[in-house]
Design an enzyme around this catalytic site. Structure first.
Site, short mmCIF file in Angstrom:
data_model
loop_
_atom_site.label_atom_id
_atom_site.label_comp_id
_atom_site.label_asym_id
_atom_site.label_seq_id
_atom_site.Cartn_x
_atom_site.Cartn_y
_atom_site.Cartn_z
N ASP A 67 0.43 -1.19 0.55
CA ASP A 67 0.05 -0.25 0.09
C ASP A 67 0.53 1.26 0.22
OD1 ASP A 67 -2.21 -2.20 0.74
OD2 ASP A 67 -1.59 -1.55 2.41
N GLU A 99 -11.05 -1.37 -3.20
CA GLU A 99 -10.58 -0.53 -2.20
C GLU A 99 -9.54 0.11 -2.48
OE1 GLU A 99 -9.51 -4.40 0.39
OE2 GLU A 99 -7.19 -4.22 -0.96
#
Length: 357
Positions: free
Chosen positions: A34, A230
């Protein structure tokens, strides 16, 4: 003979020093995910999730009694229990990276206890703000959500700015995780976030410490595109807003990045397809990315995580950077993953900060 050898050796060293350093993917050692890439203080900064132990374990120093109680909650995966801090990495050129340990740790966030994920950083009025998800809440009423921390330096230490989450409940079905903070040209701040196949955008106050309603009175505006899972991210280029997100399962090979284009920070957004996905010659599970533009140019780089072909554990993810290019009509070309990485790219003089627009 020895003199000649020393001369040749010294000459070879000078030639090697003059050549650009070799770039490579992954850019750093360790299991990280991420990544958000920014430019602060004439350096590139990457803020990732600590995904799993790599060689020596890395741990938060201690937990309060309240945090210990929260950690008794059932975690979806055991790895969430060690994800309690963020390390960051900075570089002058996208090639040489320095690790900054525990720029945020739950020792400085009393309500966070585990599953500290997906940070997003921004500078404002000489302060640095870090948005993050914590505790992987599954229902309203659980303690956790999206928090915001502040520091005098991009390398921390970041400390909780509120004493509680900024967003602590589900709105429009969106789990409060994976925040991304965006500043538009008019100075308005927006926060994009969401998991569980729902994406919201909210307006932030000028001090970045509260959520404000839109002019129509709404607060949590859903902008979920088809296929969204997401990892939302937004850039602005030549007056066009690009909403980007991750699709597929984060532990599987189908994890990927798609995007849409729109006329405003809240859309409407027109889906345009995928730009990053697995390559059976390079890696699988490529996703949850961020993008940086070199100020004063139309050169763009994408930072993302991916899973090596010989790894099956979901948490075993690595950080990579490659070029991201646009077509003449403004659409994004599919990103070509590489092991080579990118060439050194020192920042132009005078660049202190850069944002994704």
């Amino acid at each position: 003979m020895r003199t000649m050898f020393r001369i040749l050796t010294a000459g070879a060293a000078l030639v090697a020093a003059a050549l650009p350093a070799s770039a490579k993917n992954p850019i750093v050692n360790g299991w990280y995910a991420d990544p958000e890439i920014r430019i602060f203080n004439h350096r590139y900064w990457i803020y990732p999730t600590y995904s799993d132990d790599y060689r020596a374990p890395d741990r938060s120093p201690h937990f309060t009694d309240a945090q210990k109680t929260l950690r008794e909650n059932k975690m979806v995966r055991p790895s969430y229990g060690i994800q309690t801090f963020f390390n960051a990495f900075s570089s002058p050129d996208l090639v040489h990276w320095t690790r900054h340990e525990h720029v945020l740790d739950i020792a400085n966030v009393s309500w966070a206890a585990y599953a500290v994920w997906a940070p997003s950083a921004i500078e404002h009025d000489g302060k640095y703000y870090l948005f993050f998800g914590a505790n992987d809440i599954q229902t309203d009423g659980e303690k956790g959500g999206i928090g915001v921390a502040v520091s005098d330096s991009p390398g921390g230490p970041f400390r909780d700015a509120l004493g509680h989450p900024l967003i602590d409940a589900f709105h429009n079905g969106a789990q409060p995780i994976d925040p991304f903070v965006f500043r538009d040209d008019d100075g308005q701040f927006y926060l994009y976030y969401g998991g569980w196949q729902h994406c919201n955008v909210v307006r932030l106050s000028d001090d970045l410490r509260s959520v404000e309603p839109f002019p129509d009175g709404s607060t949590y505006r859903e902008i979920t595109p088809p296929g969204y899972v997401e990892g939302s991210f937004v850039i602005k280029r030549k007056g066009v807003y690009y909403l980007m997100w991750s699709e597929g399962g984060w532990t599987g090979p189908d994890y990927s990045v798609a995007y849409a284009m729109g006329p405003s920070p809240t859309g409407p957004f027109r889906p345009m397809g995928k730009i990053l996905e697995q390559d059976f010659k390079i890696a699988r599970g490529a996703g949850h990315h961020s993008v940086v533009n070199i100020p004063g140019t139309d050169d763009w780089y994408i930072a993302y995580h991916r899973r090596p072909l010989d790894e099956t554990k979901g948490e075993h993810r690595q950080l990579a950077i490659d070029r991201m290019e646009f077509n003449a009509d403004g659409t994004i070309r599919p990103v070509r993953m590489t092991n080579r990485g990118v060439a050194p790219r020192p920042l132009p003089r005078g660049v202190e900060k850069g944002e994704s627009k």
